[in-house]
Structures are given as C-alpha cells and as structure tokens.
Design a protein around this motif. Structure first.
Motif, PDB file in Angstrom:
ATOM      1  N   ASP A 199       0.823  -1.193   0.142  1.00 14.21           N
ATOM      2  CA  ASP A 199       0.104  -0.044  -0.007  1.00 14.21           C
ATOM      3  C   ASP A 199       0.966   1.143  -0.124  1.00 14.21           C
ATOM      4  O   ASP A 199       1.858   1.351   0.789  1.00 14.21           O
ATOM      5  N   ILE A 200       0.456   2.229  -0.888  1.00 17.55           N
ATOM      6  CA  ILE A 200       1.387   3.275  -1.068  1.00 17.55           C
ATOM      7  C   ILE A 200       1.235   4.390   0.225  1.00 17.55           C
ATOM      8  O   ILE A 200      -0.011   4.284   0.698  1.00 17.55           O
ATOM      9  N   ASP A 201       2.110   4.700   0.777  1.00 15.35           N
ATOM     10  CA  ASP A 201       2.446   5.759   2.081  1.00 15.35           C
ATOM     11  C   ASP A 201       1.687   6.958   1.801  1.00 15.35           C
ATOM     12  O   ASP A 201       2.191   7.689   0.732  1.00 15.35           O
ATOM     13  N   GLU A 202       0.884   7.407   2.479  1.00 13.52           N
ATOM     14  CA  GLU A 202       0.409   8.836   2.298  1.00 13.52           C
ATOM     15  C   GLU A 202       0.086   9.382   0.903  1.00 13.52           C
ATOM     16  O   GLU A 202       0.491  10.392   0.483  1.00 13.52           O
ATOM     17  N   PHE A 203      -0.589   8.381   0.260  1.00 13.71           N
ATOM     18  CA  PHE A 203      -0.838   8.500  -1.222  1.00 13.71           C
ATOM     19  C   PHE A 203      -1.878   9.748  -1.501  1.00 13.71           C
ATOM     20  O   PHE A 203      -2.020  10.467  -2.539  1.00 13.71           O
ATOM     21  N   LYS A 204      -2.838   9.937  -0.148  1.00 12.77           N
ATOM     22  CA  LYS A 204      -3.774  11.148  -0.443  1.00 12.77           C
ATOM     23  C   LYS A 204      -3.029  12.457  -0.597  1.00 12.77           C
ATOM     24  O   LYS A 204      -3.455  13.183  -1.298  1.00 12.77           O
TER      25      LYS A 204
ATOM     26  N   ASN B 193      -1.884  13.186  -3.956  1.00 12.97           N
ATOM     27  CA  ASN B 193      -2.886  13.555  -4.727  1.00 12.97           C
ATOM     28  C   ASN B 193      -3.366  15.231  -4.320  1.00 12.97           C
ATOM     29  O   ASN B 193      -3.376  15.752  -5.399  1.00 12.97           O
TER      30      ASN B 193
ATOM     31  N   HIS C  35      -4.481  14.525  -9.126  1.00 15.26           N
ATOM     32  CA  HIS C  35      -5.033  13.253  -9.362  1.00 15.26           C
ATOM     33  C   HIS C  35      -3.972  12.695 -10.535  1.00 15.26           C
ATOM     34  O   HIS C  35      -3.480  11.448 -10.518  1.00 15.26           O
TER      35      HIS C  35
ATOM     36  N   GLY D 271      -0.660  11.376  -9.408  1.00 15.60           N
ATOM     37  CA  GLY D 271      -1.003  10.308  -8.598  1.00 15.60           C
ATOM     38  C   GLY D 271      -1.101   8.933  -9.340  1.00 15.60           C
ATOM     39  O   GLY D 271      -0.438   7.863  -9.168  1.00 15.60           O
ATOM     40  N   ASP D 272      -1.879   9.105 -10.533  1.00 17.76           N
ATOM     41  CA  ASP D 272      -2.101   8.048 -11.635  1.00 17.76           C
ATOM     42  C   ASP D 272      -0.870   7.632 -12.055  1.00 17.76           C
ATOM     43  O   ASP D 272      -0.374   6.473 -12.213  1.00 17.76           O
TER      44      ASP D 272
ATOM     45  N   LEU E 280       0.938   5.464  -9.575  1.00 14.78           N
ATOM     46  CA  LEU E 280       0.385   4.232  -9.378  1.00 14.78           C
ATOM     47  C   LEU E 280       1.131   3.328 -10.902  1.00 14.78           C
ATOM     48  O   LEU E 280       1.541   2.139 -10.459  1.00 14.78           O
TER      49      LEU E 280
ATOM     50  N   ARG F  83      -3.689  -5.345  -8.985  1.00 18.52           N
ATOM     51  CA  ARG F  83      -3.936  -4.141  -8.453  1.00 18.52           C
ATOM     52  C   ARG F  83      -4.983  -4.388  -7.618  1.00 18.52           C
ATOM     53  O   ARG F  83      -6.207  -4.731  -8.055  1.00 18.52           O
TER      54      ARG F  83
ATOM     55  N   GLY G 134      -7.575   0.660  -5.192  1.00 17.49           N
ATOM     56  CA  GLY G 134      -7.091   2.054  -5.247  1.00 17.49           C
ATOM     57  C   GLY G 134      -5.539   2.044  -5.617  1.00 17.49           C
ATOM     58  O   GLY G 134      -4.883   2.014  -6.197  1.00 17.49           O
ATOM     59  N   GLU G 135      -5.028   2.259  -4.106  1.00 17.74           N
ATOM     60  CA  GLU G 135      -3.301   2.457  -4.112  1.00 17.74           C
ATOM     61  C   GLU G 135      -2.808   1.082  -3.540  1.00 17.74           C
ATOM     62  O   GLU G 135      -1.725   1.315  -2.803  1.00 17.74           O
TER      63      GLU G 135
ATOM     64  N   LYS H 287       2.549  -0.149   8.543  1.00 20.18           N
ATOM     65  CA  LYS H 287       1.913   1.384   8.626  1.00 20.18           C
ATOM     66  C   LYS H 287       2.170   1.716   9.999  1.00 20.18           C
ATOM     67  O   LYS H 287       2.375   3.023  10.265  1.00 20.18           O
TER      68      LYS H 287
ATOM     69  N   ARG I 251       5.377   3.236   8.642  1.00 20.70           N
ATOM     70  CA  ARG I 251       5.333   3.173   7.104  1.00 20.70           C
ATOM     71  C   ARG I 251       6.813   2.978   6.446  1.00 20.70           C
ATOM     72  O   ARG I 251       7.766   2.922   7.071  1.00 20.70           O
TER      73      ARG I 251
END
Ligand code: GH3
Ligand code: MG
Length: 536
Positions: free
Chosen positions: A414-419, A422, A427, A430-431, A434, A453, A456-457, A525, A529
């Motif tokens: 899982d990607i860290d602090e992906f939000k 973005n 976005h 962000g894509d 990924l 996949r 989401g991330e 996490k 992380r």
C-alpha cells in the motif's frame, strides 16, 4: 519433470539472480562514471552492491562474476572515503566493470541459447536527435530494470538491430538530420525482419496525414507530438516490452497432411511462436486441454470430418469461445469461405500458404485476442491483474502449492500517504505514481510471480514456490529502490514510499491468507510506514 531438468531450472533461476545483481552493479558504475563530480556519494553504495554480487556469485558458483566482483572490491579498497575518484582508479574500475559486463552477457546468452553478441542485451533502442534527452531516458529506463542503448547514426542503429533484434525502438521521425530520414531507416529495418519491430515515433511537429500513414505502415505503433516527457515515454516503451511481444503466441495446428503440418510447425517456430501440431482430428479435445491454445488453425477438409465441424465442437466449450480460428484450405470458392466464416471461423487462408502472410495473420488475430482478454482480467490504469483475477490466481496457486508441496508467499503493498500526493500534485500525477510502481514491480519480480492491483493504491503479489522470508527480502529491496526514485511533477521533485505485509501460505484459504498479509501490512503502517512486515 525429471531430476536433471529440475536442477537445471534451479541453476538458471539462481544464475538470473547473480546476473540481476551484476546489472545493479553496472548501473551504479554507469552513474558514477557519468557524474564524476558526485561520484563520492555513490562510493559506499557501489561497494555494497558489489559485495552482494560477490556473495551471490560465490554461493551460486558463478566463478567469472565472483572474480570480476572481487577485482572491483579490491580496487574500491584504495578509494578513501571523502576523496574524489582519480583518473587512474577510474580507468581501472572501467576495465573491471567491463569484464563483469562480459561475464553477464555470456551467461545470459548461454541461458537463452543465442550466439554471443557484441552488444549487451538491449531490448530498447533509442534513436533521437537530441542526445541529452536520449541519455536521460536511458538512465531512467535502467532504473526500471530495462536495458536500453542510444545510437548516434542510422548506420549504427541498423547494425545493432542486425546483431540483436530490439523489443522496441524509440525513433525520431527526422533521425539522421534530413526530413523523415527516421521513417526511411525504419522501412529498411523492417524489411529484414519476419515480424515487425514495434516503433514509437516522436516528432517535433504534428506531422501531415501522409507522414503519419507512412509511419504507421512501417510498424509505427505510436506517434508522439509534441515530444513528451520521459515518464510518458517510459510507459509506452513498457507496453511494447512487456506486452504482446514478449510471450510467444500459442498456436494449435490441426492438419491431416503430415507434410503440411510439419511445414506449418517450421514456419511458426521460426517466427518465434509456440506451435502444437496434430494430424488426427480426434485428438482435438485432448490438445485443447493440454495446450490451451490462443489461436487455432484448422485444415478445412480432413477424412471423417470438416474443419467447420471441429470449430463447432471447439466453440461448445466456454473457455474457447473467443479463441480465434483460422481455416486453411485450397478452397477458392468465396461462397464456401463465407459459409465457413459464419460457422465460427475468423479468417481464411488459402493453400499454398505464404509464410509471411500466415505469420502476419496470426499476429493480428493474436494481438486482438490478447487485448480483449486483457480487458476482462486487467486493470486499465496499470495493466496489472484486477482484483477478481488476482484472487482467482491466488486460489489456483494454492491448489498448485498443495499438489506440489511447495511454499507460497503472498504480499500486500500500500502506497504511503498517497492522499497527500494527490492533494499536493493532483490526481494525474497520482495516477502516474501508480503506473510507475506497477512497472517497477513488473520489472523486478520474476515472470512466474503474479502482480495485481488490489484496490485504489493497494497492490498484491503472489510468489509461487517462495518462502515468506525470501519474498520479504526481494520485496524489501524493491521497497528501498522505489523509495529512492525521484518522482516528478513539473519542476518539482519528490519521493514516494510504500508499506508491505508478507504472509506465507500455511494450508489456509485464499481469504485468510489475504487477511494475514493485510494485518502484516497494517503493522508496517503502524510502525512508521516505508517498511515490510512478516505475518506471524
Ligand atoms: P496511508 O499511508 O495510511 O496508506 O495513507 P494514504 O493517504 O495512502 O491512505 P488513504 O486510504 O487515506 O488514501 C488513499 C488515497 O488513494 C485516496 C484516494 O484518492 C487515492 N486513490 C485511490 N485510487 C486512486 C487512483 O486510481 N488514482 C489516484 N490518483 N488516486 C487514487
Ligand atoms: Mg495508502
């Protein structure tokens, strides 16, 4: 599989590990020699990479690599920390890495059974007018685990293609200076190969329709204008390196004439395809089960039944409902051909078969069939397996692990602090991240590992015949390298990391295996992380 071939497979597996590490060493050396001013900052990494290489090489008894690696370590001992790399030592290191490069090449050539080549194995060739862009691209590609080489003249490019066919060429339409010279070079190149090399064209202007048609006719899969950023180009290159071209098409041929069947087999094998030939129509069900063909070629008239009857039987099985069927016959009556097509055939080839035509037809049909299949089982953003298919594969691998009494590892990423990524960069960036992680995983894991996949991330990796410990080591190296990757958003640079949880299969169901990996991920996490945890 007998004992000997098991051993050989194992040997090749380990040989690959050593050659992969050798490439890491060569990459680092390349970075050092390209930027001598900052060489010192890479001194320690270079030594650590090389040390690992020597340990692997000794363990897996690959003497040439061990000797070359030890020589590099010996030279490095005289490079004092905090000092610049002097010319004399640089020259000696160049020589030592040169012999490592040769051992690496010899090994991989042996493994693939090819003749020794003058060039390193280079699946991506780059022919751009702008040398600086070309070099920057090479460095980035190498970071993703691709082999790439740039050429200054058309002659050098053609020569290199003769030596070893690349997986794709990135080509300036004007490469060589004059207008459309790049397209002319590609036209000459393609004439020498049975199957066309996929070409990615880049152009300084948007090109007339004539130019674009010409580019497309000589194998141009893409036409990039304006010259795009490296991230986008690498994604395209990845499509052509890992996509259709890498796995040979599995073609089943049914022809009652032994001579004709043999001929087809030779043509298909020469075109790099995986051919399975039968001469008895009654063997068809067996052959389908055993071989799982992607394309089927049927002779139209055989004793006891016709090709169309066989096609109907094939189509009765759900699994082969959309496998392309190509008929072969001396039939020149258009009406009969049409009738055959309406009964579930996709194409019709008349004997005598022109090998080029046959191969081209299979490529077209095969590519379409694969992209349709991909729509069903792959995620459109990353090209990885989607959630449903990943779970299906996990269930299959569990069955196999049980049958063969082998270990199996499953990892969640899982990607860290992906939000935040973005929110800060948007976005689309962000894509891009990924996709870049998915490429990273594809390039660095084995072909036999499955990557999906998961959401989401979130990504999932299935590693057959691997203990959780080994999976942890491999993924931890990927984690570290990925976190060092400079991500770009316009002028800004930043880094992204991921957390991972690994579980080993303990005879449990796919669902509990997932849950255990997920718990381990959660622990990573929780503990800050950018790390990996093993399920208890
Ligand atoms: P953590 O380190 O705890 O995992 O933090 P996080 O920010 O990565 O986790 P969180 O679950 O809070 O946020 C996940 C984000 O991933 C939110 C969502 O917008 C983003 N995301 C999910 N799918 C996609 C996608 O396809 N593209 C892009 N750009 N973002 C996506
Ligand atoms: Mg996250």
């Amino acid at each position: 599989m007998n004992d000997e071939s098991q051993k050989e497979k194992l040997r090749q597996h380990f040989a690959r590990r050593v050659t992969t590490q050798a490439r890491v060493v060569l990459d680092t050396w390349q970075k050092i020699s390209e930027n001598r001013g900052q060489a010192e900052s890479l001194r320690e990494l270079f030594a650590a990479d090389t040390d690992k290489l020597v340990r692997y090489a000794l363990r897996f008894e690959m003497n040439d690599h061990a000797v070359a690696g030890k020589r590099i370590l010996q030279l490095l001992a005289s490079w004092a920390p905090g000092t610049a790399l002097d010319d004399n030592l640089a020259a000696q290191l160049q020589e030592a890495t040169g012999s490592l490069c040769q051992s690496t090449q010899r090994r991989s050539d042996q493994a693939t059974g090819q003749a020794p080549q003058q060039y390193r194995r280079t699946p991506v060739y780059i022919a751009l007018e702008n040398r600086e862009t070309a070099n920057r691209l090479i460095r980035q590609l190498e970071f993703f685990g691709f082999r790439a080489a740039a050429f200054a003249t058309a002659r050098e490019l053609v020569e290199a293609c003769n030596q070893s066919k690349p997986e794709t060429i990135l080509m300036d339409v004007n490469f060589g200076g004059s207008a459309l010279a790049g397209i002319s070079t590609v036209e000459q190149l393609q004439a020498r190969h049975e199957t066309p090399i996929p070409i990615i064209f880049v152009s300084e202007d948007d090109g007339t329709i004539e130019t674009r048609l010409r580019a497309s006719r000589c194998g141009g899969e893409e036409f990039f204008y304006p010259a795009v950023d490296p991230g986008q180009l690498i994604e395209k290159i990845e499509t052509y390196c890992n996509g259709n071209s890498s796995e040979p098409y599995k073609v089943l041929v049914l022809d009652d004439s032994r001579a004709q069947a043999k001929f087809m087999e030779t043509v298909l094998k020469r075109a790099g395809m995986n051919a399975y030939v039968i001469t008895d129509p009654m063997q068809i069900i067996n052959a389908l089960d055993e071989f799982s063909p992607e394309i089927i070629i049927l002779d139209m008239y055989m004793p006891g039944c016709t090709g169309t009857e066989i096609a109907r039987v094939i189509r009765q099985q759900d699994k082969f409902h959309s496998v392309p069927i190509i008929y072969l016959s001396a039939e020149e009556d258009v009406n009969k051909q049409l009738q055959a097509m309406s009964l579930g055939g996709d194409d019709f080839l008349t004997k005598p078969i022109d090998p080029k035509h046959l191969v081209a037809t299979i490529h077209n049909r095969g590519r379409r069939a694969r992209s349709l299949l991909a729509l069903m089982i792959r995620d459109s953003l990353t090209g990885l397996y989607n959630h449903t298919h990943t779970l299906y594969l996990l269930e299959q691998e569990i069955v196999r692990a049980r049958q063969k009494d082998q270990p199996l590892a499953f990892a969640m990423i899982d990607i860290d602090e992906f939000k935040k990524v973005n929110d800060t960069y948007g976005h689309p960036i962000g894509d891009r991240i990924l996709r870049s992680l998915s490429m990273f995983l594809k390039q660095r894991l084995r072909k036999t590992d499955h990557i999906g996949r998961y959401g989401g991330e979130e990504f999932a990796v299935i590693l057959p015949n691997t203990s959780a410990r080994d999976a942890q080591n491999v993924l931890d190296e990927i984690r570290q390298r990925f976190s060092e990757l400079q991500q770009q958003a316009g002028e800004q640079e930043f880094r992204v990391s991921f957390s991972c949880g690994v579980a080993d299969w303990q005879g449990d169901s796919a669902q509990t295996l997932c849950e255990r990996a997920d718990k381990a991920l959660y622990r990573s996490k929780e503990h800050g992380r950018n790390q990996i945890s093993l399920a208890s």
